[in-house]
Design an enzyme around this catalytic site. Structure first.
Site, mmCIF file in Angstrom:
data_model
loop_
_atom_site.group_PDB
_atom_site.id
_atom_site.type_symbol
_atom_site.label_atom_id
_atom_site.label_comp_id
_atom_site.label_asym_id
_atom_site.label_seq_id
_atom_site.Cartn_x
_atom_site.Cartn_y
_atom_site.Cartn_z
ATOM 1 N N ARG A 141 0.828 -1.215 0.000
ATOM 2 C CA ARG A 141 0.000 0.000 0.000
ATOM 3 C C ARG A 141 0.860 1.262 0.000
ATOM 4 N NH1 ARG A 141 -5.463 -1.725 2.169
ATOM 5 N NH2 ARG A 141 -6.039 0.439 2.420
ATOM 6 N N TYR A 144 0.826 4.301 -2.544
ATOM 7 C CA TYR A 144 -0.274 5.250 -2.364
ATOM 8 C C TYR A 144 -0.087 6.064 -1.080
ATOM 9 C CZ TYR A 144 -5.182 6.819 -2.034
ATOM 10 O OH TYR A 144 -6.339 7.559 -1.938
ATOM 11 N N ASP A 145 0.120 5.337 0.034
ATOM 12 C CA ASP A 145 0.201 6.021 1.339
ATOM 13 C C ASP A 145 1.369 7.003 1.376
ATOM 14 O OD1 ASP A 145 -1.569 3.931 1.681
ATOM 15 O OD2 ASP A 145 -0.712 3.192 3.561
ATOM 16 N N GLU A 146 2.545 6.521 0.964
ATOM 17 C CA GLU A 146 3.733 7.386 1.024
ATOM 18 C C GLU A 146 3.688 8.447 -0.067
ATOM 19 O OE1 GLU A 146 5.310 7.420 3.626
ATOM 20 O OE2 GLU A 146 6.046 5.488 4.316
ATOM 21 N N ASN A 189 -18.089 -3.366 -4.433
ATOM 22 C CA ASN A 189 -17.997 -4.833 -4.551
ATOM 23 C C ASN A 189 -19.214 -5.523 -3.939
ATOM 24 O OD1 ASN A 189 -15.654 -5.349 -5.892
ATOM 25 N ND2 ASN A 189 -14.687 -6.490 -4.226
ATOM 26 N N ASP A 205 -11.780 -11.682 8.905
ATOM 27 C CA ASP A 205 -13.005 -12.117 9.593
ATOM 28 C C ASP A 205 -14.094 -11.042 9.573
ATOM 29 O OD1 ASP A 205 -12.082 -10.266 11.359
ATOM 30 O OD2 ASP A 205 -11.721 -11.662 13.018
ATOM 31 N N THR A 209 -12.736 -2.227 10.788
ATOM 32 C CA THR A 209 -13.763 -1.179 10.660
ATOM 33 C C THR A 209 -13.359 -0.117 9.636
ATOM 34 O OG1 THR A 209 -12.826 0.272 12.352
ATOM 35 C CG2 THR A 209 -14.354 -1.451 13.106
HETATM 36 P P1 NAD Z 1 -10.897 7.554 -9.128
HETATM 37 O O1 NAD Z 1 -9.914 6.508 -9.481
HETATM 38 O O2 NAD Z 1 -12.322 7.363 -9.521
HETATM 39 O O3 NAD Z 1 -10.442 8.964 -9.689
HETATM 40 C C1 NAD Z 1 -9.105 9.321 -9.906
HETATM 41 C C2 NAD Z 1 -9.043 10.079 -11.229
HETATM 42 O O4 NAD Z 1 -7.678 10.490 -11.470
HETATM 43 C C3 NAD Z 1 -9.452 9.211 -12.410
HETATM 44 O O5 NAD Z 1 -10.350 9.917 -13.233
HETATM 45 C C4 NAD Z 1 -8.135 8.930 -13.124
HETATM 46 O O6 NAD Z 1 -8.276 8.680 -14.502
HETATM 47 C C5 NAD Z 1 -7.362 10.199 -12.821
HETATM 48 N N1 NAD Z 1 -5.904 10.036 -12.923
HETATM 49 C C6 NAD Z 1 -5.142 9.046 -12.386
HETATM 50 N N2 NAD Z 1 -3.851 9.220 -12.701
HETATM 51 C C7 NAD Z 1 -3.798 10.359 -13.462
HETATM 52 C C8 NAD Z 1 -2.748 11.064 -14.089
HETATM 53 N N3 NAD Z 1 -1.480 10.658 -14.019
HETATM 54 N N4 NAD Z 1 -3.049 12.202 -14.785
HETATM 55 C C9 NAD Z 1 -4.343 12.631 -14.879
HETATM 56 N N5 NAD Z 1 -5.375 12.001 -14.295
HETATM 57 C C10 NAD Z 1 -5.102 10.872 -13.600
HETATM 58 O O7 NAD Z 1 -10.787 7.770 -7.558
HETATM 59 P P2 NAD Z 1 -11.630 8.698 -6.575
HETATM 60 O O8 NAD Z 1 -12.219 7.824 -5.558
HETATM 61 O O9 NAD Z 1 -12.498 9.616 -7.340
HETATM 62 O O10 NAD Z 1 -10.469 9.527 -5.869
HETATM 63 C C11 NAD Z 1 -10.150 10.858 -6.246
HETATM 64 C C12 NAD Z 1 -9.088 11.421 -5.303
HETATM 65 O O11 NAD Z 1 -9.563 11.387 -3.961
HETATM 66 C C13 NAD Z 1 -7.776 10.621 -5.333
HETATM 67 O O12 NAD Z 1 -6.701 11.530 -5.253
HETATM 68 C C14 NAD Z 1 -7.851 9.803 -4.064
HETATM 69 O O13 NAD Z 1 -6.575 9.510 -3.565
HETATM 70 C C15 NAD Z 1 -8.629 10.714 -3.136
HETATM 71 N N6 NAD Z 1 -9.294 9.935 -2.079
HETATM 72 C C16 NAD Z 1 -10.383 9.156 -2.368
HETATM 73 C C17 NAD Z 1 -10.991 8.417 -1.360
HETATM 74 C C18 NAD Z 1 -12.202 7.568 -1.615
HETATM 75 O O14 NAD Z 1 -12.711 6.939 -0.686
HETATM 76 N N7 NAD Z 1 -12.751 7.500 -2.804
HETATM 77 C C19 NAD Z 1 -10.457 8.450 -0.056
HETATM 78 C C20 NAD Z 1 -9.332 9.229 0.176
HETATM 79 C C21 NAD Z 1 -8.772 9.988 -0.826
HETATM 80 N N1 UDP Z 2 -12.976 -5.587 1.691
HETATM 81 C C1 UDP Z 2 -13.719 -6.770 1.811
HETATM 82 N N2 UDP Z 2 -14.281 -7.299 0.696
HETATM 83 C C2 UDP Z 2 -14.185 -6.726 -0.517
HETATM 84 C C3 UDP Z 2 -13.449 -5.524 -0.658
HETATM 85 C C4 UDP Z 2 -12.856 -4.988 0.477
HETATM 86 O O1 UDP Z 2 -13.830 -7.317 2.912
HETATM 87 O O2 UDP Z 2 -14.737 -7.280 -1.494
HETATM 88 C C5 UDP Z 2 -12.380 -4.994 2.897
HETATM 89 C C6 UDP Z 2 -10.918 -4.609 2.779
HETATM 90 O O3 UDP Z 2 -10.083 -5.694 3.101
HETATM 91 C C7 UDP Z 2 -10.824 -3.493 3.809
HETATM 92 C C8 UDP Z 2 -12.197 -2.820 3.740
HETATM 93 O O4 UDP Z 2 -13.068 -3.782 3.151
HETATM 94 O O5 UDP Z 2 -10.655 -4.021 5.096
HETATM 95 C C9 UDP Z 2 -12.226 -1.544 2.919
HETATM 96 O O6 UDP Z 2 -11.620 -1.812 1.675
HETATM 97 P P1 UDP Z 2 -11.537 -0.751 0.508
HETATM 98 O O7 UDP Z 2 -10.709 -1.336 -0.567
HETATM 99 O O8 UDP Z 2 -12.905 -0.290 0.152
HETATM 100 O O9 UDP Z 2 -10.828 0.535 1.145
HETATM 101 P P2 UDP Z 2 -9.511 0.740 2.062
HETATM 102 O O10 UDP Z 2 -8.957 -0.575 2.482
HETATM 103 O O11 UDP Z 2 -8.573 1.499 1.198
HETATM 104 O O12 UDP Z 2 -10.032 1.500 3.210
#
Ligand code: NAD
Ligand code: UDP
Length: 310
Positions: A141, A144-146, A189, A205, A209
């Site tokens: 991960r 993404y995280d870093e 999903n 399991d 959360t």
């Molecule tokens: P998403 O994958 O639907 O949207 C990301 C968008 O970025 C896509 O349209 C993709 O084509 C575009 N993209 C990716 N790489 C690119 C690049 N190199 N140049 C131009 N465009 C590029 O995801 P999302 O859920 O809409 O997330 C949007 C933002 O919010 C992301 O930065 C994500 O890290 C952040 N975020 C989302 C969540 C969540 O729960 N959905 C949580 C935390 C942070």
């Molecule tokens: N998860 C699950 N079944 C799925 C998809 C995800 O149990 O089909 C779990 C996953 O392991 C995590 C949580 O649901 O513990 C949230 O996953 P998601 O990928 O939505 O987001 P993130 O882990 O980035 O918070």
């Protein structure tokens, strides 16, 4: 009318943000390379005089005269960001770097879509902004995280060194219509599996959360953050403090879809965080923001959407 650039504008969150900004009468540029986003997400906006779409990769410089930037470009689901992890880190870093460079040149405000993932597998619960996190720098991960942590560092240093007007929000798990069907996130999903009568896949399991935020609450928080005074840079948590186990979520979805699907347990992915819940005291105080949509209400809308696409 403000000229607003939304990177990642054709993605799940970006498309809802573009829609709201267009509806409010702003002149919106949606920039995307369609890595995980789709034109269909913004189909309904194409043709409006105050909306344009630009195919561009944020790993390359981009130039436009604008008043605000929302930097969202980055794959967000574990399946997608782990597909090409080097590209994920590059997108986080170079996207932040080039967009900050643009903000500096045109003297505009810039908001970074950071994430609760900066807290990693948190040792403090719920997570307040001053918590530094518990992140593996070399796990699956980490790209993404870093990447997102480094982007926050760049943002704060452009603020300190160049007085760029920055805003950092840490977004917690968000769901709603237009989530990609294939991105493997838990809400999409499980809804798709329930609607198709397929096994509901629970990793581990199901006692881990998450706190699920509906998309309209997030968009409201983003716009409020952008509108806040220049002295407030964040980071600020934007999430719904309602915390549920994955098993509870599955049971809710099965009940709401009246599905005959049964639950199937699968191995827990590496470094999967055990808990996650935002402390939103700061957002309440500084933005007057708190989420309004309950999990039931949000799931109802999301299930209705997925019924039209599965
Ligand atoms: P998403 O994958 O639907 O949207 C990301 C968008 O970025 C896509 O349209 C993709 O084509 C575009 N993209 C990716 N790489 C690119 C690049 N190199 N140049 C131009 N465009 C590029 O995801 P999302 O859920 O809409 O997330 C949007 C933002 O919010 C992301 O930065 C994500 O890290 C952040 N975020 C989302 C969540 C969540 O729960 N959905 C949580 C935390 C942070
Ligand atoms: N998860 C699950 N079944 C799925 C998809 C995800 O149990 O089909 C779990 C996953 O392991 C995590 C949580 O649901 O513990 C949230 O996953 P998601 O990928 O939505 O987001 P993130 O882990 O980035 O918070």
């Amino acid at each position: 009318m403000k000229r607003i650039l939304v990177t990642g504008g054709a993605g799940f969150i970006g498309s809802h943000l573009c829609e709201r900004l267009v509806d409010e009468g702003n002149d919106v540029i949606c920039l995307d390379n369609f890595y995980t986003g789709r034109k269909e997400n913004v189909w309904h906006l194409i043709g409006k005089p105050n909306f344009e779409i630009v195919r561009h990769d944020v790993c390359q410089p981009y130039w436009a005269e604008i008043d605000e930037i929302y930097n969202l470009a980055c794959p967000a689901s574990p399946i997608h960001y782990q597909l090409d992890p080097i590209q994920t880190t590059k997108t986080s870093f170079f996207g932040a770097y080039y967009m900050l460079g643009l903000a500096k040149r045109v003297k505009c405000k810039i908001l970074q879509a950071s994430t609760s993932e900066v807290y990693g597998d948190p040792a403090v619960h719920p997570q307040p902004e001053p918590y530094w996190g518990h992140v593996n720098p070399i796990g699956v991960r980490s790209c993404y995280d870093e990447g997102k942590r480094c982007a926050e560092t760049l943002f704060i240093d452009y603020y300190r060194q160049h007085n760029v007007r920055i805003k950092i929000i840490r977004i917690f798990n968000t769901y709603g219509p237009r989530m990609a069907k294939n991105d493997g996130r838990v809400v999409s999903n499980l809804i798709i599996q329930a609607l198709r009568g397929e096994p509901i896949t629970i990793y581990g399991d199901g006692s881990q959360t998450r706190s699920f935020q509906y998309i309209t609450d997030l968009v409201d928080g983003m716009i409020r953050m952008m509108a806040s005074g220049d002295d407030f840079t964040g980071p600020v948590n934007i999430g719904n403090p309602g915390e549920f186990t994955i098993l509870e979520l599955a049971e809710k979805i099965i009940a709401m879809t009246a599905s005959k699907s049964r639950i199937e347990f699968r191995p827990l992915p590496e470094d999967d965080p055990k808990t996650r819940r935002p402390d939103i005291t700061l957002a309440k105080e500084r933005l007057g923001w708190e989420p309004k949509v309950s999990l039931e209400e949000g799931l109802k809308e999301t299930i209705a959407y997925f019924k039209t696409v599965v």
